[in-house]
Design a protein around this motif. Structure first.
Motif, PDB file in Angstrom:
ATOM      1  N   ILE A 118     -19.824  19.741  14.120  1.00 45.65           N
ATOM      2  CA  ILE A 118     -20.042  19.037  15.379  1.00 45.65           C
ATOM      3  C   ILE A 118     -21.382  18.335  15.262  1.00 45.65           C
ATOM      4  N   ALA A 119     -21.361  17.016  15.308  1.00 48.75           N
ATOM      5  CA  ALA A 119     -22.578  16.225  15.128  1.00 48.75           C
ATOM      6  C   ALA A 119     -22.895  15.513  16.437  1.00 48.75           C
ATOM      7  N   ASP A 120     -23.867  16.060  17.172  1.00 50.65           N
ATOM      8  CA  ASP A 120     -24.250  15.510  18.470  1.00 50.65           C
ATOM      9  C   ASP A 120     -25.402  14.540  18.263  1.00 50.65           C
ATOM     10  N   GLU A 121     -25.081  13.249  18.231  1.00 50.28           N
ATOM     11  CA  GLU A 121     -26.078  12.199  17.995  1.00 50.28           C
ATOM     12  C   GLU A 121     -26.882  12.473  16.722  1.00 50.28           C
ATOM     13  N   PRO A 122     -26.228  12.595  15.566  1.00 51.90           N
ATOM     14  CA  PRO A 122     -26.953  13.003  14.354  1.00 51.90           C
ATOM     15  C   PRO A 122     -27.886  11.944  13.795  1.00 51.90           C
ATOM     16  N   THR A 123     -27.763  10.692  14.242  1.00 53.61           N
ATOM     17  CA  THR A 123     -28.620   9.632  13.692  1.00 53.61           C
ATOM     18  C   THR A 123     -29.540   9.029  14.736  1.00 53.61           C
ATOM     19  N   THR A 124     -29.702   9.710  15.878  1.00 51.85           N
ATOM     20  CA  THR A 124     -30.488   9.148  16.976  1.00 51.85           C
ATOM     21  C   THR A 124     -31.889   8.749  16.553  1.00 51.85           C
ATOM     22  N   ALA A 125     -32.569   9.599  15.798  1.00 49.96           N
ATOM     23  CA  ALA A 125     -33.980   9.362  15.485  1.00 49.96           C
ATOM     24  C   ALA A 125     -34.185   8.603  14.180  1.00 49.96           C
ATOM     25  N   LEU A 126     -33.123   8.114  13.568  1.00 51.97           N
ATOM     26  CA  LEU A 126     -33.217   7.556  12.226  1.00 51.97           C
ATOM     27  C   LEU A 126     -33.185   6.034  12.229  1.00 51.97           C
ATOM     28  N   ASP A 127     -33.911   5.443  11.269  1.00 52.58           N
ATOM     29  CA  ASP A 127     -33.860   4.002  11.105  1.00 52.58           C
ATOM     30  C   ASP A 127     -32.511   3.596  10.515  1.00 52.58           C
ATOM     31  N   VAL A 128     -32.230   2.286  10.538  1.00 56.91           N
ATOM     32  CA  VAL A 128     -30.899   1.814  10.165  1.00 56.91           C
ATOM     33  C   VAL A 128     -30.540   2.138   8.722  1.00 56.91           C
ATOM     34  N   ALA A 129     -31.536   2.105   7.824  1.00 52.24           N
ATOM     35  CA  ALA A 129     -31.245   2.400   6.425  1.00 52.24           C
ATOM     36  C   ALA A 129     -30.834   3.858   6.252  1.00 52.24           C
ATOM     37  N   VAL A 130     -31.561   4.772   6.914  1.00 53.44           N
ATOM     38  CA  VAL A 130     -31.255   6.191   6.776  1.00 53.44           C
ATOM     39  C   VAL A 130     -30.004   6.562   7.570  1.00 53.44           C
ATOM     40  N   GLN A 131     -29.739   5.863   8.679  1.00 53.64           N
ATOM     41  CA  GLN A 131     -28.481   6.063   9.396  1.00 53.64           C
ATOM     42  C   GLN A 131     -27.302   5.906   8.447  1.00 53.64           C
ATOM     43  N   ALA A 132     -27.348   4.838   7.667  1.00 54.74           N
ATOM     44  CA  ALA A 132     -26.263   4.592   6.719  1.00 54.74           C
ATOM     45  C   ALA A 132     -26.174   5.719   5.691  1.00 54.74           C
ATOM     46  N   GLN A 133     -27.328   6.197   5.208  1.00 54.80           N
ATOM     47  CA  GLN A 133     -27.334   7.288   4.234  1.00 54.80           C
ATOM     48  C   GLN A 133     -26.737   8.569   4.832  1.00 54.80           C
ATOM     49  N   ILE A 134     -27.113   8.880   6.070  1.00 54.65           N
ATOM     50  CA  ILE A 134     -26.630  10.110   6.698  1.00 54.65           C
ATOM     51  C   ILE A 134     -25.130  10.038   6.940  1.00 54.65           C
ATOM     52  N   LEU A 135     -24.646   8.910   7.434  1.00 49.32           N
ATOM     53  CA  LEU A 135     -23.205   8.777   7.661  1.00 49.32           C
ATOM     54  C   LEU A 135     -22.442   8.838   6.341  1.00 49.32           C
ATOM     55  N   ASP A 136     -22.994   8.213   5.305  1.00 51.96           N
ATOM     56  CA  ASP A 136     -22.355   8.298   3.988  1.00 51.96           C
ATOM     57  C   ASP A 136     -22.334   9.739   3.491  1.00 51.96           C
ATOM     58  N   LEU A 137     -23.440  10.479   3.745  1.00 48.14           N
ATOM     59  CA  LEU A 137     -23.508  11.878   3.348  1.00 48.14           C
ATOM     60  C   LEU A 137     -22.452  12.702   4.077  1.00 48.14           C
ATOM     61  N   ILE A 138     -22.386  12.565   5.399  1.00 49.17           N
ATOM     62  CA  ILE A 138     -21.400  13.328   6.174  1.00 49.17           C
ATOM     63  C   ILE A 138     -19.989  12.951   5.755  1.00 49.17           C
ATOM     64  N   ASP A 139     -19.775  11.658   5.515  1.00 50.73           N
ATOM     65  CA  ASP A 139     -18.455  11.183   5.093  1.00 50.73           C
ATOM     66  C   ASP A 139     -18.065  11.785   3.744  1.00 50.73           C
ATOM     67  N   ARG A 140     -19.041  11.837   2.816  1.00 50.29           N
ATOM     68  CA  ARG A 140     -18.744  12.405   1.489  1.00 50.29           C
ATOM     69  C   ARG A 140     -18.460  13.905   1.590  1.00 50.29           C
ATOM     70  N   LEU A 141     -19.306  14.618   2.355  1.00 50.74           N
ATOM     71  CA  LEU A 141     -19.081  16.050   2.520  1.00 50.74           C
ATOM     72  C   LEU A 141     -17.732  16.322   3.188  1.00 50.74           C
ATOM     73  N   GLN A 142     -17.401  15.504   4.151  1.00 51.11           N
ATOM     74  CA  GLN A 142     -16.117  15.668   4.854  1.00 51.11           C
ATOM     75  C   GLN A 142     -14.941  15.491   3.891  1.00 51.11           C
ATOM     76  N   ARG A 143     -15.025  14.493   3.034  1.00 53.08           N
ATOM     77  CA  ARG A 143     -13.923  14.238   2.093  1.00 53.08           C
ATOM     78  C   ARG A 143     -13.849  15.309   1.013  1.00 53.08           C
ATOM     79  N   GLU A 144     -15.000  15.700   0.466  1.00 49.20           N
ATOM     80  CA  GLU A 144     -15.016  16.680  -0.618  1.00 49.20           C
ATOM     81  C   GLU A 144     -14.541  18.058  -0.161  1.00 49.20           C
ATOM     82  N   ARG A 145     -14.892  18.419   1.071  1.00 49.67           N
ATOM     83  CA  ARG A 145     -14.592  19.766   1.553  1.00 49.67           C
ATOM     84  C   ARG A 145     -13.460  19.784   2.578  1.00 49.67           C
ATOM     85  N   GLN A 146     -12.878  18.601   2.826  1.00 48.10           N
ATOM     86  CA  GLN A 146     -11.834  18.488   3.852  1.00 48.10           C
ATOM     87  C   GLN A 146     -12.318  19.065   5.188  1.00 48.10           C
ATOM     88  N   MET A 147     -13.567  18.781   5.482  1.00 41.12           N
ATOM     89  CA  MET A 147     -14.205  19.259   6.702  1.00 41.12           C
ATOM     90  C   MET A 147     -13.855  18.308   7.844  1.00 41.12           C
TER      91      MET A 147
END
Length: 514
Positions: free
Chosen positions: A171-200
Motif C-alpha cells: 500500500i503506497a500512500d503518496e509514495p512520491t510526494t516529497a520527491l523531485d521529478v527525476a526521483v519520482q520516475a526512479q521510485i515508480l520504476d522501482l515499485i513497478d520492477r518489484l511488483q513484476r518480479e515478485r508478483q506483488m
C-alpha cells in the motif's frame, strides 16, 4: 488473476462523522490499482483500514485479504500480516519512522522480525535496499537518524522498509510526494520492477494523475468517501464518465504571475549564505562538510523566486538558513535592516511536512493563533478568533474545525492549516517549502490562486520551493536551480524553462514533460 484484496460495502466513521460510505473495490494479485480523489475524500482512511491501523475509526462491511476477513481479526493475526504480507509506505515518513533509531537499523529490524535473518545479514540487505531506492552514500545514510535526511531521502527509506519482507500487497500512500521529478520516475520504476518480479499487488494512492496514468492498471475514484468511478486506467483516463473525474483530469496549474513594479523595493538580501555541519569520522575525529555552497539571493516586494532541484540538493537547507533556523554564514537583510530575532515576524515559513510541523497536542485554533499571542499580545480572545477564522477561510477551511486536532485531518487539510498559521501574522515574505505537495490537483490550483491573489493584494514576496515544475512556473518570476548544494543556473523563469543552459536543468525539464 484472483482477488488478493476484496473490499465490499466498506463504511468508516470517526464517531458520528462518516468518512467512507459503502466502498467496494478489488485488487488482484500482481495488479497495480490506483486510488485517486481530492484531499479528505477518504483515501488514507481506507488504506490504513486494510491493516486496522487507526483505533479511532469504526468500520462496517467486509475487508478480505488473501481469503481472510480482516475486520474483527485478532491482534496476533494483524501483527503477523503487517509488514510481512502487507507493506505500507506512509504519506509522512518523518512521523512514520522511529526518530531515535538510525534508518538502516529500522529497515534491518523488519528483516530480522519477519524473515528471521541474522542482524549482520539483515543490515547488509538494508544497505542494498537503500541503494535500490536511489540513495547515494548508503552507509552514511543508513547510520543517520530520520531528522538528518531530506524529505525525499526519508521517503525512500520508508519504501525500502515497506518492501523489505517481500509482501504480497504494497500500500503506497503518496509514495512520491516529497520527491523531485527525476526521483519520482526512479521510485515508480522501482515499485513497478518489484511488483513484476515478485508478483506483488500494489494499492497506489496519489493526487498526481500524471503518475497514476503512467503507473496503474486500474483506477478507483473517490469523492466525499464514495466511489464515483472505477475501471481500467486507460478507459478512465481516455473516456471518463463522471463529471468529477473529468474535473480532476482537466485541472492544471495556470501561470499567474503579475509583472513587478519597476520601483519595487528589495525586501530580502542574502549575501554569501552557506551552511556547514560537522560530520563524525570514527570515535574521535570529525570533519566540516559544506552542504550549501555560498550563494547570493535577493527578493523584491511582490516577487516570487522559485527554487528547484532534486531531493537532497539543499533546497530546504537554504530555506532554513534564510529563516535562521540553522546556523549559516553570510549576511541577511530584511527590508534593509540586518537580521535580528525581532524581524522574524516579517518572514514566515510553511514546512514540507505539515504533520511534523503542527503540535499534535494543540487544537487548530491554538496552532494558528499561537503567533498572534507572541506578536500581538494585545488582541482579545474574540479578536484572535476573528483573525484565525479569516486565515482559515483564505485557505478554504471552515471555522467549525477550530476545536479539532491535527490527527483528525488529511495530509492536504493539514498543509492548509500550516499555510493559515503562516498567514495569520500578515508577513511580508513567505518561505514555502513544497506548499502543495500533499494536495490533489483541484486544491493545488486553488492554493496557487490563493497565493497569487494574496501577492497581488498585499504585495507579498515568496521563496517557493517545489519539485513540481508546473507549480514553480505558475508563480515564479525568477528561478534558482540547486544541485548538490550549489547553484547551477538562475534567471528569469520563462527564459530558464524555454532555454535552460545547464545540463542538469535540461534533465529536470525533460523528466517533468515525460
Amino acid at each position: 488473476m484472483s482477488a488478493l484484496l476484496h473490499i465490499n460495502g466498506l463504511s468508516a466513521a470517526f464517531g458520528s462523522h462518516s468518512v467512507l460510505d459503502q466502498v467496494s473495490l478489488s485488487v488482484n494479485a500482481g495488479e497495480k490499482h490506483a486510488l485517486i480523489g481530492e484531499s479528505g475524500s477518504g483515501k488514507t482512511v481506507l488504506a490504513q483500514g486494510v491493516m486496522q491501523l487507526n483505533p479511532d475509526v469504526t468500520f462496517s462491511g467486509s475487508l478480505c485479504f488473501d481469503g481472510r476477513e480482516l475486520l474483527g481479526a485478532s491482534a496476533a493475526t494483524l501483527r503477523r500480516i503487517r509488514g510481512r504480507e502487507i507493506g505500507m509506505v506512509f504519506q509522512e515518513p518523518m512521523t512514520a519512522l522511529n526518530p531515535v533509531m538510525p534508518v538502516g537499523k529500522q529497515i534491518a529490524e523488519v528483516l530480522t522480525l519477519h524473515l528471521g535473518l541474522p542482524k549482520r545479514s539483515a543490515y547488509e540487505q538494508a544497505l542494498a535496499l537503500l541503494a535500490e531506492t536511489g540513495i547515494r552514500d548508503t552507509a552514511a545514510k543508513a547510520a543517520a537518524y530520520p531528522f538528518q535526511l531530506s524529505g525525499g531521502q526519508r521517503q525512500r527509506a520508508m519504501i525500502a522498509m515497506a518492501v523489505a519482507a517481500e509482501p504480497k500487497l504494497l500500500i503506497a500512500d503518496e509514495p512520491t510526494t516529497a520527491l523531485d521529478v527525476a526521483v519520482q520516475a526512479q521510485i515508480l520504476d522501482l515499485i513497478d520492477r518489484l511488483q513484476r518480479e515478485r508478483q506483488m499487488a500494489v494499492l497506489y494512492i496519489s493526487h498526481d494523475l500524471a503518475l497514476v496514468r503512467r503507473f496503474a492498471d486500474s483506477v478507483t475514484v473517490l469523492r466525499h468517501g464514495r466511489v464515483v468511478e472505477q475501471g481500467a486506467a486507460a478507459d478512465v483516463f481516455h473516456n471518463p464518465q463522471h463529471e468529477y473525474t473529468r474535473l480532476l483530469l482537466n485541472a492544471r496549474p495556470q501561470r499567474q504571475v503579475q509583472p513587478l513594479a519597476e520601483d519595487a523595493a528589495e525586501v530580502l538580501s542574502a549575501r554569501q549564505t552557506a551552511v556547514s555541519v560537522r560530520q563524525k569520522q570514527g570515535w574521535w575525529q570529525s570533519r566540516e562538510l559544506t552542504i550549501l555552497q555560498p550563494l547570493d539571493l535577493n527578493l523584491r516586494a511582490g516577487e516570487t523566486v522559485g527554487v528547484i532541484g532534486e531531493s537532497g540538493s539543499g533546497k530546504t537547507t537554504l530555506a532554513k538558513a534564510l529563516m535562521r533556523l540553522v546556523s549559516a554564514s553570510g549576511s541577511l537583510h530584511l527590508g534593509g535592516e540586518p537580521w535580528r530575532p525581532a524581524l522574524r515576524r516579517k518572514m514566515q515559513m510553511v514546512f514540507q511536512d505539515p504533520f511534523g510541523a503542527l503540535n499534535p497536542r494543540l487544537s487548530v485554533f491554538e496552532i494558528v493563533a499561537e503567533a498572534l499571542r507572541v506578536y500581538e499580545p494585545q488582541l482579545s480572545l474574540a479578536e484572535q478568533q476573528q483573525r484565525v477564522e479569516a486565515a482559515l477561510a483564505d485557505v478554504g477551511l471552515p471555522e467549525d474545525i477550530l476545536a479539532r486536532y491535527p490527527h483528525a485531518f488529511s495530509g492536504g487539510q493539514r498543509q492548509r492549516i500550516a499555510i493559515a498559521r503562516a498567514l495569520v501574522v500578515r508577513p511580508d515574505i513567505l518561505v514555502l517549502d513544497e506548499p502543495t505537495s500533499a494536495l490533489d490537483v483541484q486544491w493545488q490550483q486553488q492554493i496557487l490562486s490563493l497565493l497569487a491573489d494574496l501577492q497581488r493584494r498585499h504585495g507579498l514576496s515568496y521563496i517557493l520551493i517545489s519539485h513540481d515544475l508546473a507549480v514553480i512556473r505558475a508563480l515564479s518570476h525568477r528561478v534558482l536551480v540547486l544541485k548538490d548544494g550549489q547553484v547551477v543556473e538562475e534567471g528569469e523563469c520563462e527564459r530558464v524553462f524555454a532555454a535552460p543552459n545547464a545540463p542538469y536543468t535540461q534533465k529536470l525539464l525533460q523528466h517533468s514533460l515525460a
